[in-house]
Write an enzyme that holds these catalytic residues in place. Structure first.
Site, short mmCIF file in Angstrom:
data_model
loop_
_atom_site.label_atom_id
_atom_site.label_comp_id
_atom_site.label_asym_id
_atom_site.label_seq_id
_atom_site.Cartn_x
_atom_site.Cartn_y
_atom_site.Cartn_z
N LYS A 35 0.83 -1.22 0.00
CA LYS A 35 0.00 0.00 0.00
C LYS A 35 0.86 1.27 0.00
CE LYS A 35 -3.55 2.11 2.97
NZ LYS A 35 -4.25 1.99 4.26
N ASP A 60 -4.11 -2.20 -1.45
CA ASP A 60 -4.43 -2.33 -0.03
C ASP A 60 -5.03 -3.70 0.24
OD1 ASP A 60 -5.35 -2.03 2.55
OD2 ASP A 60 -6.29 -0.08 2.19
N THR A 131 5.15 -12.63 14.63
CA THR A 131 6.07 -12.06 15.63
C THR A 131 6.08 -12.86 16.92
OG1 THR A 131 6.39 -10.12 17.05
CG2 THR A 131 4.16 -10.52 16.30
N ASP A 132 7.18 -12.75 17.66
CA ASP A 132 7.24 -13.40 18.99
C ASP A 132 6.36 -12.68 20.00
OD1 ASP A 132 8.75 -11.08 19.33
OD2 ASP A 132 10.51 -12.08 20.14
N GLU A 133 5.89 -11.45 19.67
CA GLU A 133 5.10 -10.70 20.64
C GLU A 133 3.75 -11.35 20.94
OE1 GLU A 133 5.07 -6.48 20.38
OE2 GLU A 133 7.14 -6.37 19.70
N TYR A 156 -1.01 -4.12 18.88
CA TYR A 156 -0.26 -4.71 17.76
C TYR A 156 -0.18 -6.23 17.93
CZ TYR A 156 3.87 -6.51 15.35
OH TYR A 156 4.73 -7.28 14.60
N ALA A 158 -1.91 -8.20 19.78
CA ALA A 158 -3.24 -8.84 19.75
C ALA A 158 -3.71 -9.01 18.31
CB ALA A 158 -4.24 -7.99 20.53
N LYS A 160 -1.74 -9.34 15.64
CA LYS A 160 -0.92 -10.39 15.01
C LYS A 160 -1.35 -11.77 15.52
CE LYS A 160 2.13 -9.99 12.51
NZ LYS A 160 2.24 -9.87 11.02
N LYS A 195 11.74 2.88 14.98
CA LYS A 195 12.07 1.73 15.81
C LYS A 195 13.39 2.01 16.53
CE LYS A 195 8.52 -0.55 14.00
NZ LYS A 195 8.43 -0.76 12.61
N ASP A 286 7.56 5.42 30.43
CA ASP A 286 7.55 4.07 29.87
C ASP A 286 6.39 3.88 28.89
OD1 ASP A 286 8.46 1.53 29.52
OD2 ASP A 286 8.10 0.85 31.57
P1 NAD Z 1 7.20 -2.33 8.10
O1 NAD Z 1 6.27 -1.47 8.88
O2 NAD Z 1 8.58 -1.86 7.86
O3 NAD Z 1 6.57 -2.68 6.68
C1 NAD Z 1 5.22 -3.02 6.52
C2 NAD Z 1 4.89 -2.91 5.05
O4 NAD Z 1 3.49 -3.27 4.88
C3 NAD Z 1 5.04 -1.49 4.49
O5 NAD Z 1 5.72 -1.52 3.25
C4 NAD Z 1 3.61 -1.01 4.32
O6 NAD Z 1 3.46 -0.07 3.27
C5 NAD Z 1 2.87 -2.32 4.03
N1 NAD Z 1 1.44 -2.23 4.38
C6 NAD Z 1 0.91 -1.76 5.53
N2 NAD Z 1 -0.43 -1.81 5.47
C7 NAD Z 1 -0.75 -2.35 4.27
C8 NAD Z 1 -1.98 -2.65 3.62
N3 NAD Z 1 -3.15 -2.42 4.23
N4 NAD Z 1 -1.95 -3.20 2.38
C9 NAD Z 1 -0.76 -3.45 1.76
N5 NAD Z 1 0.44 -3.14 2.32
C10 NAD Z 1 0.44 -2.60 3.56
O7 NAD Z 1 7.20 -3.75 8.86
P2 NAD Z 1 8.37 -4.80 9.08
O8 NAD Z 1 9.10 -4.43 10.31
O9 NAD Z 1 9.10 -4.98 7.81
O10 NAD Z 1 7.51 -6.11 9.39
C11 NAD Z 1 7.06 -6.95 8.34
C12 NAD Z 1 6.30 -8.12 8.94
O11 NAD Z 1 7.14 -8.84 9.84
C13 NAD Z 1 5.09 -7.70 9.76
O12 NAD Z 1 4.05 -8.64 9.53
C14 NAD Z 1 5.56 -7.78 11.20
O13 NAD Z 1 4.50 -8.06 12.07
C15 NAD Z 1 6.53 -8.92 11.12
N6 NAD Z 1 7.65 -8.90 12.09
C16 NAD Z 1 8.43 -7.80 12.24
C17 NAD Z 1 9.53 -7.83 13.11
C18 NAD Z 1 10.45 -6.66 13.29
O14 NAD Z 1 11.35 -6.70 14.12
N7 NAD Z 1 10.32 -5.59 12.52
C19 NAD Z 1 9.78 -9.00 13.84
C20 NAD Z 1 8.93 -10.11 13.68
C21 NAD Z 1 7.88 -10.05 12.79
O1 DAU Z 2 9.65 -8.73 18.76
C1 DAU Z 2 9.30 -8.50 17.45
C2 DAU Z 2 8.73 -7.09 17.30
O2 DAU Z 2 9.83 -6.20 17.42
C3 DAU Z 2 8.01 -6.88 15.98
O3 DAU Z 2 6.90 -7.73 15.91
C4 DAU Z 2 7.57 -5.42 15.84
O4 DAU Z 2 6.99 -5.21 14.56
C5 DAU Z 2 8.80 -4.54 15.97
O5 DAU Z 2 8.43 -3.18 15.91
C6 DAU Z 2 9.53 -4.83 17.29
O6 DAU Z 2 8.73 -4.39 18.41
P1 DAU Z 2 9.38 -3.66 19.67
O7 DAU Z 2 8.33 -2.87 20.35
O8 DAU Z 2 10.16 -4.60 20.50
O9 DAU Z 2 10.43 -2.68 18.90
P2 DAU Z 2 10.84 -1.16 19.13
O10 DAU Z 2 12.03 -0.89 18.28
O11 DAU Z 2 9.67 -0.24 19.04
O12 DAU Z 2 11.32 -1.14 20.66
C7 DAU Z 2 12.38 -1.96 21.11
C8 DAU Z 2 12.53 -1.75 22.61
O13 DAU Z 2 13.04 -0.43 22.84
C9 DAU Z 2 11.23 -1.83 23.38
O14 DAU Z 2 11.48 -2.40 24.65
C10 DAU Z 2 10.80 -0.38 23.55
C11 DAU Z 2 12.12 0.36 23.62
N1 DAU Z 2 12.16 1.73 23.06
C12 DAU Z 2 11.66 1.92 21.82
C13 DAU Z 2 11.72 3.16 21.22
C14 DAU Z 2 11.14 3.38 19.83
C15 DAU Z 2 12.77 2.76 23.77
O15 DAU Z 2 13.24 2.57 24.91
N2 DAU Z 2 12.83 3.98 23.17
C16 DAU Z 2 12.31 4.24 21.93
O16 DAU Z 2 12.38 5.40 21.47
#
Ligand code: NAD
Ligand code: DAU
Length: 350
Positions: A35, A60, A131-133, A156, A158, A160, A195, A286
């Site tokens: 999207k 989308d 995700t592990d979440e 988020y 919930a 997933k 992130k 927090d």
């Molecule tokens: P991201 O936010 O970087 O990318 C998400 C992509 O999905 C974007 O390109 C966005 O444009 C697209 N998108 C969003 N809504 C859409 C819609 N309605 N239709 C079509 N496209 C849409 O996310 P990411 O970090 O690359 O995560 C990708 C997948 O992996 C997700 O399913 C996430 O839950 C999972 N995941 C992420 C992590 C992590 O650490 N980032 C870890 C474990 C699992």
């Molecule tokens: O565990 C997998 C998940 O990891 C994915 O499913 C999610 O899509 C991805 O966003 C990520 O989630 P987190 O919430 O763990 O990632 P984030 O980078 O947002 O935060 C990492 C940790 O750092 C978390 O404990 C919150 C903390 N944090 C985050 C931000 C953005 C801070 O302390 N300060 C910050 O500014």
């Protein structure tokens, strides 16, 4: 030829998966459906753009009629589903977008696959990237295994967890060939700077405060994004239908220790005095419902399919910092939304 739909391929992990599949499997036709939300960025994929086995479609997954039509037109053999709203803080501020994309969007894809494949799943596959979440939070010890009960806490996680349940339900009820993987926190290039790791790199670079939630004692298990893409490749090709695999780095870090390491590496890269970047660390309120600790047991994947993480964390972090320092334009574009116009200039005529 296999025609594979990859959703969310313009995002962080999706772009690494698209790149890997396009380059490693020239016989596959890769269709990237995205999207292009704030997190989707075609500048992540300029190196595969124009490839004869690659096509981008803007769309989308929440639009059921569009998804049905897409499946009818393309007759996909498989789906690798990554599209999602992915940021926990955004889900706390605005849960409904997460319900729409992560739950409704996933069910739309499942329905289209089921209708299009008409019960013949012998050479079809629906791969859901999760995700592990979904497992909730750990205390000081223990690890998530594939048998850990779901206990999501944020909107988020919930959403997933709900989509995972729907994917399994379509396997158990209709016999759809599905696989699911649940991965820990990824890091690496092309990560949107909301992130923790890319946000901290960007802020340190610009001498801005680095916000640490609470006391910084929450623990995350970090995995190099290209190792995640390789795990997805292995599971997609080798897993049995209905299987789930946990993917993780065996690389647990308290947030504050990770930020201090990042500050040290940034001092070295930027030629700053030792300790200069650490002065930017700022403790802030927090996150609501902040999960204390994640840790993944990926022994099933290691033992059954032979996958192991390839990179040590300090090396991966150093490579990640280098990428962000060498790609200042990318950072400037995504933080100012300039990249959004790239689609219009490159794809308007199609
Ligand atoms: P991201 O936010 O970087 O990318 C998400 C992509 O999905 C974007 O390109 C966005 O444009 C697209 N998108 C969003 N809504 C859409 C819609 N309605 N239709 C079509 N496209 C849409 O996310 P990411 O970090 O690359 O995560 C990708 C997948 O992996 C997700 O399913 C996430 O839950 C999972 N995941 C992420 C992590 C992590 O650490 N980032 C870890 C474990 C699992
Ligand atoms: O565990 C997998 C998940 O990891 C994915 O499913 C999610 O899509 C991805 O966003 C990520 O989630 P987190 O919430 O763990 O990632 P984030 O980078 O947002 O935060 C990492 C940790 O750092 C978390 O404990 C919150 C903390 N944090 C985050 C931000 C953005 C801070 O302390 N300060 C910050 O500014």
């Amino acid at each position: 030829m296999k025609r594979i739909l990859i959703t969310g391929g313009a995002g962080f992990i999706g772009s690494h998966v698209v790149r890997r599949f396009v380059k490693n499997y020239p016989d596959y036709q890769i269709i990237n459906l995205d999207k292009l939300t704030y997190a989707g960025n075609l500048l992540n994929l300029t190196d595969v753009e124009g490839g004869s086995n690659y096509e981008f479609i803007k769309g989308d997954i929440v639009d059921a009629a569009f998804i049905t039509e897409l499946f009818t037109t393309y007759q996909f053999d498989a789906v690798v589903h990554l599209a999602a709203e992915s940021h926990v803080d955004r889900s706390i501020a605005s849960p409904m977008e997460f319900v729409m994309t992560n739950v409704i969007g996933t069910v739309n894809l499942l329905n289209a696959a089921r209708e299009n494949w008409k019960g013949d799943y012998s050479k079809k596959r629906f791969y859901h990237v999760s995700t592990d979440e979904v497992y909730g939070a750990l205390g000081e010890s223990g690890m998530f295994t594939e048998a850990t009960a779901y206990d999501p806490h944020s909107p988020y996680s919930a959403s997933k967890a709900s989509s995972d349940h729907f994917v399994r339900a379509y396997h158990d009820t209709y016999g759809l060939d599905v696989v699911i993987s649940n991965c820990s926190n990824n890091y690496g290039s092309h990560h949107f700077p909301e992130k923790l790791i890319p946000l901290a790199i960007n802020n340190i670079k610009n001498n801005k405060a680095v916000p640490v939630y609470g006391k910084g004692e929450n623990v995350r298990d970090w995995l190099w994004v290209e190792d995640h893409a390789r795990a997805i490749d292995v599971i997609f090709h080798q897993a049995k239908a209905g299987e789930t695999y946990n993917i993780g780095g065996h690389n647990e870090w308290k947030n504050i220790d990770l930020i201090k390491l990042l500050c040290k590496l940034m001092d070295q890269k930027l030629g700053r005095e030792e300790g200069a970047s650490a002065q930017l660390i700022t403790y802030v309120t927090d996150r609501a419902g902040h999960d204390l600790r994640y840790a993944i047991d990926s022994s099933k994947l290691q033992q059954q399919l032979g996958w192991v993480p390839s990179l040590q964390f300090e090396e991966g972090l150093a490579k990640t910092i280098d990428w962000y320092l060498e790609n200042e334009q990318w950072l400037d574009d995504v933080t100012s939304s300039n990249y959004q116009s790239y689609y219009e200039t490159q794809y308007a005529e199609r």
